[in-house]
Design an enzyme around this catalytic site. Structure first.
Site, short mmCIF file in Angstrom:
data_model
loop_
_atom_site.label_atom_id
_atom_site.label_comp_id
_atom_site.label_asym_id
_atom_site.label_seq_id
_atom_site.Cartn_x
_atom_site.Cartn_y
_atom_site.Cartn_z
N TRP A 1 -6.97 12.90 3.09
CA TRP A 1 -6.56 13.18 1.71
C TRP A 1 -5.11 12.72 1.45
O TRP A 1 -4.27 13.51 1.00
CB TRP A 1 -6.69 14.66 1.40
CG TRP A 1 -8.07 15.23 1.51
CD1 TRP A 1 -9.14 14.74 2.20
CD2 TRP A 1 -8.53 16.44 0.91
NE1 TRP A 1 -10.22 15.55 2.06
CE2 TRP A 1 -9.88 16.61 1.27
CE3 TRP A 1 -7.94 17.40 0.11
CZ2 TRP A 1 -10.63 17.70 0.86
CZ3 TRP A 1 -8.69 18.50 -0.31
CH2 TRP A 1 -10.02 18.63 0.06
N THR B 1 -9.61 0.87 1.20
CA THR B 1 -9.58 2.32 1.06
C THR B 1 -10.40 2.86 -0.13
O THR B 1 -10.37 4.06 -0.38
CB THR B 1 -8.12 2.81 0.93
OG1 THR B 1 -7.52 2.15 -0.19
CG2 THR B 1 -7.31 2.50 2.17
N GLY C 1 0.83 -1.20 0.00
CA GLY C 1 0.00 0.00 0.00
C GLY C 1 0.87 1.25 0.00
O GLY C 1 2.08 1.19 0.27
N THR D 1 -9.13 7.86 9.74
CA THR D 1 -9.47 8.82 8.69
C THR D 1 -10.35 9.98 9.17
O THR D 1 -11.12 9.83 10.13
CB THR D 1 -10.21 8.06 7.55
OG1 THR D 1 -10.72 9.00 6.61
CG2 THR D 1 -11.39 7.26 8.08
N ASP E 1 -2.99 -11.65 6.04
CA ASP E 1 -4.34 -11.09 5.86
C ASP E 1 -4.88 -10.79 7.25
O ASP E 1 -5.11 -11.70 8.05
CB ASP E 1 -5.22 -12.12 5.13
CG ASP E 1 -6.62 -11.60 4.87
OD1 ASP E 1 -7.03 -10.63 5.55
OD2 ASP E 1 -7.30 -12.17 4.01
N ILE E 2 -5.07 -9.51 7.54
CA ILE E 2 -5.44 -9.13 8.91
C ILE E 2 -6.86 -9.59 9.28
O ILE E 2 -7.23 -9.56 10.44
CB ILE E 2 -5.29 -7.61 9.17
CG1 ILE E 2 -6.23 -6.79 8.28
CG2 ILE E 2 -3.84 -7.18 9.00
CD1 ILE E 2 -6.36 -5.34 8.74
N TYR F 1 -17.30 3.40 4.26
CA TYR F 1 -15.87 3.47 4.58
C TYR F 1 -15.65 4.12 5.95
O TYR F 1 -14.97 3.57 6.82
CB TYR F 1 -15.13 4.25 3.48
CG TYR F 1 -13.69 4.58 3.81
CD1 TYR F 1 -12.71 3.60 3.82
CD2 TYR F 1 -13.31 5.90 4.11
CE1 TYR F 1 -11.39 3.91 4.12
CE2 TYR F 1 -12.00 6.22 4.42
CZ TYR F 1 -11.04 5.22 4.42
OH TYR F 1 -9.73 5.52 4.73
#
Ligand SMILES: NC(=O)c1ccc[n+]([C@@H]2O[C@H](COP(=O)([O-])OP(=O)(O)OC[C@H]3O[C@@H](n4cnc5c(N)ncnc54)[C@H](OP(=O)(O)O)[C@@H]3O)[C@@H](O)[C@H]2O)c1
Length: 280
Positions: A146, A58, A10, A97, A32-33, A121
């Site tokens: 952002w 995301t 990522g 976020t 893989d969480i 999200y």
């Protein structure tokens, strides 16, 4: 310090791995969480002092349809990571976020302001935060906004569209602060030993999406990039066809970060110049 980074591959994980020498970074394929048994095994085997969870779902618009995958990665995954970080006595650093807020505030959001996410999200990220707080006391949650850098991001999309199209419409009634992944990685490093809790971090300054697009194009033009684009048109959110609702004004108050670390934060235009210098 023995550090494990999740979500390698990522955008943010790449920058964090770059500045934290010796950290082990595992991609989704490697860890893989959402798979609790794998999380338990990895944390027990590696026995890190710090886990930095950069993994997440995301795709904000796609999450509106793909709720289960978003929930698994953003809510259940952080629960697994927190539970097993706690079991092996590792500190958990987690990224959240500005989309946990509804964007109706006229002043920048502080860490303890009421959350009210508008999108799947945002809701799943908020649930992830709550799961972490329930599962461990030794956590640092950093909310950012952002985010862009090397990888798929808003400036990259604007640049690609500006090469293809003569006219482009970008919303001017969504206000926030861009965050360069390189600067967030530095902030993560600065917060590794901070008191447990939630922190806000973005670059300094405020912009609309339109301003951010405009500044990106100008920065790359200065460096010789040529575009087909003739008109960058500011439009309102109601005129744009996005699936997910986004906060109108999600500027984060970074006072707690600055007070805790003693650091100053680069302005987003300074960060954008560095991004353009690296990418052009
Ligand atoms: N991008 C933004 O504007 C923004 C803004 C605020 C906060 N954030 C937060 O910042 C963090 C990092 O974002 P980013 O922009 O670096 O995201 P990114 O580039 O999409 O990277 C996320 C990584 O997580 C991986 N991943 C997804 N599900 C996983 C799972 N179940 N197990 C392990 N890895 C998994 C993804 O792999 P695949 O690609 O293979 O699925 C991807 O490599 C996220 O928590 C995000 O919510 C981002």
């Amino acid at each position: 310090m023995k550090t494990l980074i999740t979500g390698a591959g990522g955008m943010l994980a790449a920058e964090v791995a770059r500045i934290l020498e010796g950290a082990v970074a595992l991609s989704k394929k490697e860890l893989d969480i959402t798979d609790e048994a794998s999380v338990k095994e990895a944390l027990k085997e590696f026995s890190p002092e710090i886990v930095i969870n950069c993994a997440g779902y995301t795709a904000v618009d796609a999450a509106e349809r793909d709720t289960q995958r978003a929930h698994l990665a953003n809510a259940f995954g952080p629960r697994n990571i927190a539970k097993w970080s706690n079991a092996v006595k590792a500190r958990l650093i987690h990224i959240s976020t500005d989309f946990v807020f509804d964007g109706n505030s006229a002043v920048p959001y502080k860490e303890d302001d009421a959350a009210n996410p508008l999108s799947v999200y945002g809701k799943t990220k908020l649930e992830g935060e709550a799961n972490i707080m329930r599962s461990t006391e030794d956590f640092v949650i950093i909310r950012t906004s952002w985010l862009y850098g090397r990888g798929d991001c808003f400036p990259k999309k604007i640049l690609a569209l500006a090469m293809e199209k003569e006219e482009l419409a970008v919303v001017y009634d969504q206000i926030g602060s861009p965050t360069y992944a390189v600067d967030l990685a530095q902030a993560i490093r600065a917060l590794l030993g901070a008191p447990a809790g939630v922190y806000h971090f973005s670059n300094e300054g405020v912009a609309s999406r339109y301003d951010f697009a405009y500044a990106t194009l100008e920065e790359f033009k200065k460096r010789g990039r040529e575009f087909k684009l003739k008109t960058l048109r500011p439009v309102r959110t109601v005129e744009a066809a996005a699936t997910a609702r986004r906060p109108a004004c999600s500027v984060l108050d970074k006072g707690k970060y600055k007070q805790t670390t003693g650091k100053t934060i680069p302005h987003w235009m300074d960060a954008l110049r560095r991004y353009a210098a690296g990418a052009s």
